[in-house]
Scaffold this active site. Structure first.
Site, mmCIF file in Angstrom:
data_model
loop_
_atom_site.group_PDB
_atom_site.id
_atom_site.type_symbol
_atom_site.label_atom_id
_atom_site.label_comp_id
_atom_site.label_asym_id
_atom_site.label_seq_id
_atom_site.Cartn_x
_atom_site.Cartn_y
_atom_site.Cartn_z
ATOM 1 N N GLU A 1 0.849 -1.190 0.000
ATOM 2 C CA GLU A 1 0.000 0.000 0.000
ATOM 3 C C GLU A 1 0.883 1.238 0.000
ATOM 4 O O GLU A 1 1.871 1.280 0.724
ATOM 5 C CB GLU A 1 -0.837 -0.051 1.283
ATOM 6 C CG GLU A 1 -1.789 1.069 1.481
ATOM 7 C CD GLU A 1 -2.683 0.819 2.690
ATOM 8 O OE1 GLU A 1 -3.363 -0.236 2.736
ATOM 9 O OE2 GLU A 1 -2.670 1.654 3.597
ATOM 10 N N THR B 1 -3.776 4.902 -0.846
ATOM 11 C CA THR B 1 -4.658 5.415 0.210
ATOM 12 C C THR B 1 -5.279 6.755 -0.198
ATOM 13 O O THR B 1 -4.810 7.419 -1.125
ATOM 14 C CB THR B 1 -3.899 5.625 1.535
ATOM 15 O OG1 THR B 1 -2.913 6.630 1.329
ATOM 16 C CG2 THR B 1 -3.234 4.352 2.016
ATOM 17 N N ARG C 1 -14.660 3.801 5.794
ATOM 18 C CA ARG C 1 -15.342 4.956 6.369
ATOM 19 C C ARG C 1 -14.409 6.155 6.455
ATOM 20 O O ARG C 1 -14.789 7.283 6.208
ATOM 21 C CB ARG C 1 -15.866 4.605 7.774
ATOM 22 C CG ARG C 1 -16.710 5.708 8.361
ATOM 23 C CD ARG C 1 -16.898 5.561 9.840
ATOM 24 N NE ARG C 1 -15.660 5.845 10.560
ATOM 25 C CZ ARG C 1 -15.547 5.847 11.869
ATOM 26 N NH1 ARG C 1 -16.595 5.568 12.618
ATOM 27 N NH2 ARG C 1 -14.394 6.119 12.458
ATOM 28 N N ASP D 1 -11.196 7.939 9.088
ATOM 29 C CA ASP D 1 -11.137 8.314 10.507
ATOM 30 C C ASP D 1 -11.780 9.675 10.709
ATOM 31 O O ASP D 1 -12.100 10.368 9.755
ATOM 32 C CB ASP D 1 -9.675 8.366 10.959
ATOM 33 C CG ASP D 1 -9.132 6.970 11.201
ATOM 34 O OD1 ASP D 1 -9.879 6.138 11.759
ATOM 35 O OD2 ASP D 1 -7.978 6.706 10.812
ATOM 36 N N TYR E 1 -10.505 -5.833 11.602
ATOM 37 C CA TYR E 1 -9.653 -5.454 12.747
ATOM 38 C C TYR E 1 -9.459 -6.640 13.693
ATOM 39 O O TYR E 1 -10.320 -6.915 14.539
ATOM 40 C CB TYR E 1 -10.299 -4.276 13.495
ATOM 41 C CG TYR E 1 -10.483 -3.083 12.591
ATOM 42 C CD1 TYR E 1 -9.522 -2.095 12.521
ATOM 43 C CD2 TYR E 1 -11.605 -2.979 11.758
ATOM 44 C CE1 TYR E 1 -9.669 -1.017 11.650
ATOM 45 C CE2 TYR E 1 -11.762 -1.907 10.889
ATOM 46 C CZ TYR E 1 -10.787 -0.931 10.842
ATOM 47 O OH TYR E 1 -10.925 0.126 9.980
ATOM 48 N N HIS F 1 -11.988 -2.709 16.016
ATOM 49 C CA HIS F 1 -11.866 -1.283 15.687
ATOM 50 C C HIS F 1 -11.947 -0.483 16.990
ATOM 51 O O HIS F 1 -12.681 -0.851 17.898
ATOM 52 C CB HIS F 1 -13.001 -0.883 14.738
ATOM 53 C CG HIS F 1 -12.938 0.553 14.325
ATOM 54 N ND1 HIS F 1 -13.770 1.513 14.846
ATOM 55 C CD2 HIS F 1 -12.108 1.193 13.455
ATOM 56 C CE1 HIS F 1 -13.467 2.691 14.301
ATOM 57 N NE2 HIS F 1 -12.472 2.518 13.458
HETATM 58 P P1 FAD Z 1 -16.724 0.904 9.375
HETATM 59 O O1 FAD Z 1 -16.740 -0.456 8.840
HETATM 60 O O2 FAD Z 1 -17.826 1.837 8.988
HETATM 61 O O3 FAD Z 1 -16.658 0.781 10.971
HETATM 62 C C1 FAD Z 1 -16.392 1.912 11.795
HETATM 63 C C2 FAD Z 1 -16.903 1.660 13.193
HETATM 64 O O4 FAD Z 1 -18.336 1.692 13.210
HETATM 65 C C3 FAD Z 1 -16.527 0.297 13.767
HETATM 66 O O5 FAD Z 1 -16.295 0.452 15.149
HETATM 67 C C4 FAD Z 1 -17.772 -0.564 13.526
HETATM 68 O O6 FAD Z 1 -17.863 -1.619 14.453
HETATM 69 C C5 FAD Z 1 -18.865 0.459 13.685
HETATM 70 N N1 FAD Z 1 -20.072 0.231 12.881
HETATM 71 C C6 FAD Z 1 -20.140 -0.199 11.605
HETATM 72 N N2 FAD Z 1 -21.427 -0.204 11.190
HETATM 73 C C7 FAD Z 1 -22.161 0.236 12.216
HETATM 74 C C8 FAD Z 1 -23.567 0.483 12.420
HETATM 75 N N3 FAD Z 1 -24.469 0.253 11.459
HETATM 76 N N4 FAD Z 1 -23.988 0.962 13.628
HETATM 77 C C9 FAD Z 1 -23.085 1.206 14.625
HETATM 78 N N5 FAD Z 1 -21.765 0.989 14.498
HETATM 79 C C10 FAD Z 1 -21.314 0.521 13.316
HETATM 80 N N6 FAD Z 1 -8.305 5.591 6.493
HETATM 81 C C11 FAD Z 1 -8.167 6.623 5.636
HETATM 82 O O7 FAD Z 1 -8.517 7.766 5.985
HETATM 83 N N7 FAD Z 1 -7.647 6.425 4.378
HETATM 84 C C12 FAD Z 1 -7.267 5.211 3.934
HETATM 85 O O8 FAD Z 1 -6.820 5.089 2.800
HETATM 86 C C13 FAD Z 1 -7.378 4.098 4.824
HETATM 87 N N8 FAD Z 1 -7.010 2.844 4.449
HETATM 88 C C14 FAD Z 1 -7.164 1.787 5.309
HETATM 89 C C15 FAD Z 1 -6.830 0.492 4.895
HETATM 90 C C16 FAD Z 1 -6.987 -0.593 5.756
HETATM 91 C C17 FAD Z 1 -6.605 -1.969 5.305
HETATM 92 C C18 FAD Z 1 -7.486 -0.380 7.070
HETATM 93 C C19 FAD Z 1 -7.619 -1.533 8.023
HETATM 94 C C20 FAD Z 1 -7.842 0.899 7.485
HETATM 95 C C21 FAD Z 1 -7.703 1.990 6.619
HETATM 96 N N9 FAD Z 1 -8.059 3.288 6.996
HETATM 97 C C22 FAD Z 1 -7.925 4.342 6.123
HETATM 98 C C23 FAD Z 1 -8.554 3.550 8.344
HETATM 99 C C24 FAD Z 1 -10.105 3.471 8.448
HETATM 100 O O9 FAD Z 1 -10.684 4.491 7.665
HETATM 101 C C25 FAD Z 1 -10.461 3.653 9.919
HETATM 102 O O10 FAD Z 1 -10.022 2.551 10.654
HETATM 103 C C26 FAD Z 1 -11.905 4.011 10.213
HETATM 104 O O11 FAD Z 1 -11.955 4.492 11.559
HETATM 105 C C27 FAD Z 1 -12.890 2.866 10.095
HETATM 106 O O12 FAD Z 1 -13.095 2.525 8.788
HETATM 107 P P2 FAD Z 1 -13.987 1.231 8.398
HETATM 108 O O13 FAD Z 1 -14.123 1.253 6.942
HETATM 109 O O14 FAD Z 1 -13.463 0.030 9.066
HETATM 110 O O15 FAD Z 1 -15.381 1.687 9.082
#
Ligand code: FAD
Length: 317
Positions: free
Chosen positions: A19, A50, A124, A126, A179, A183
């Protein structure tokens, strides 16, 4: 080609991928190429790029500070296109909920379709640096599941607001984040896994994990995910530790545990050059065990400088 097709075609052989982060605005893309060049020796079938959250900057306007919003590392889709054509490799742009309306996301996806990009990582994002909690853009998605659904709708020929027929439906392969140590916002690992299952049910084709330094955490996560009915490939994400400050920073930012042996080894280092070497050796051991266990891909977080990922890959591929 889709990430999942690369995995099927490999017939159980572990693949190498990594990445990269777009350069800071104003920097030349050549430095990025200089870091990618040596890693091409290991034939990565795909490279992730990213996307950064936007941030606030203060512009001095006749003695008054004007608060403006900007993206310091723009260009994800452009970089994906340029890498794809320069190296003849698939690229995976990271598409975020945060900072984008659903309409803007649709335009990003249409750009990807025109550029022949077959994979997207749906995330999503951060919270912004100034925020304590994630706040969606007005008219944007709150959770990655909703973003996955939007991409899946496009895959079935459905735009957001109009019924313009598509001559060729989109056919994106969708990656999502997982995670092994949950998370940071999730109340428990089990509830986080349920959310992961929702992403897969919405159409995610594969999972890439957050970094972990203890393989047991990954193996247990994969087992728990299977019990939950998650049957897509789960790709381990590996980050080689590189500076002493990581000892505080990584647990603080990602809420992950570090094994005591690794902490001791880094603590004993006299400088960051020695820490980088410890990070390489730890990642080699982790990667060897994961490869032996038959993981589909070893995916490395390179964060710019690739010399450490090169040293690790040289031992494994
Ligand atoms: P989600 O899957 O939406 O989850 C976020 C939180 O909400 C979790 O705690 C989950 O349990 C909870 N949740 C999900 N659905 C619901 C619901 N319906 N109701 C209540 N709670 C819910 N960040 C960047 O800014 N840019 C990047 O390029 C980037 N690349 C990444 C690549 C990888 C491989 C990883 C592991 C992370 C990356 N991140 C990046 C970080 C990521 O954006 C953060 O970890 C973010 O906080 C969560 O993203 P997610 O897609 O896992 O969110």
């Amino acid at each position: 080609m889709k990430v999942t097709d690369h995995i099927s075609n490999a017939q159980g052989k572990t693949l190498f991928s990594f990445e990269i982060v777009p350069p800071v605005k104003g920097k030349n893309i050549q430095e990025l190429y200089n870091n990618i060049d040596p890693l091409m020796e290991f034939n990565p079938p795909f490279i992730d790029v990213t996307t950064s959250r936007e941030e606030y900057v203060y512009v001095n306007k006749e003695g008054l500070l004007d608060k403006k919003i900007t993206r310091m590392r723009p260009g994800t889709v452009g970089i994906c296109a340029s890498i794809k054509h320069k190296y003849n490799v698939d690229t995976v742009p990271h598409v975020l909920c945060g900072g984008f309306t659903k309409e803007e996301t649709e335009y990003v996806l249409v750009d990807c379709q025109y550029l022949g990009i077959d994979n997207v990582m749906a995330l999503r994002g951060d919270a912004m640096r100034e925020e304590q909690y994630f706040t969606p853009a007005k008219g944007g998605h709150t959770y990655a599941t909703q973003l996955v659904s939007q991409i899946q709708n496009l895959n079935s020929g459905q735009y957001l607001h109009d019924d313009t027929p598509m001559e060729n439906n989109a056919d994106f392969c969708i990656g999502v984040a997982g995670y092994p140590e949950k998370h940071l916002e999730a109340p428990s690992l089990q509830s986080d896994l349920k959310r992961l299952k929702e992403k897969v049910d919405a159409g995610a084709d594969y999972v890439v994990t957050q970094m972990f330094f203890d393989n047991q955490k990954y193996f247990e996560f994969v087992e728990a995910a299977k019990k939950m009915g998650i049957n897509v490939p789960i790709i381990p994400g590996i980050k080689p530790m590189a500076v002493k400050r990581h000892l505080q920073l990584l647990p603080q930012v990602f809420k992950i545990d570090l094994p005591q042996d690794l902490i001791d080894a880094v603590d004993n280092c006299e400088n960051n050059k020695a820490v980088r070497q410890v990070g390489i050796e730890w990642a080699i051991q982790q990667s060897k065990e994961l490869k032996k266990a038959g993981v589909p891909v070893l995916h490395y977080y390179s964060m710019g400088k690739s010399d450490n990922v090169y040293s690790i890959a040289k031992e494994l591929f």
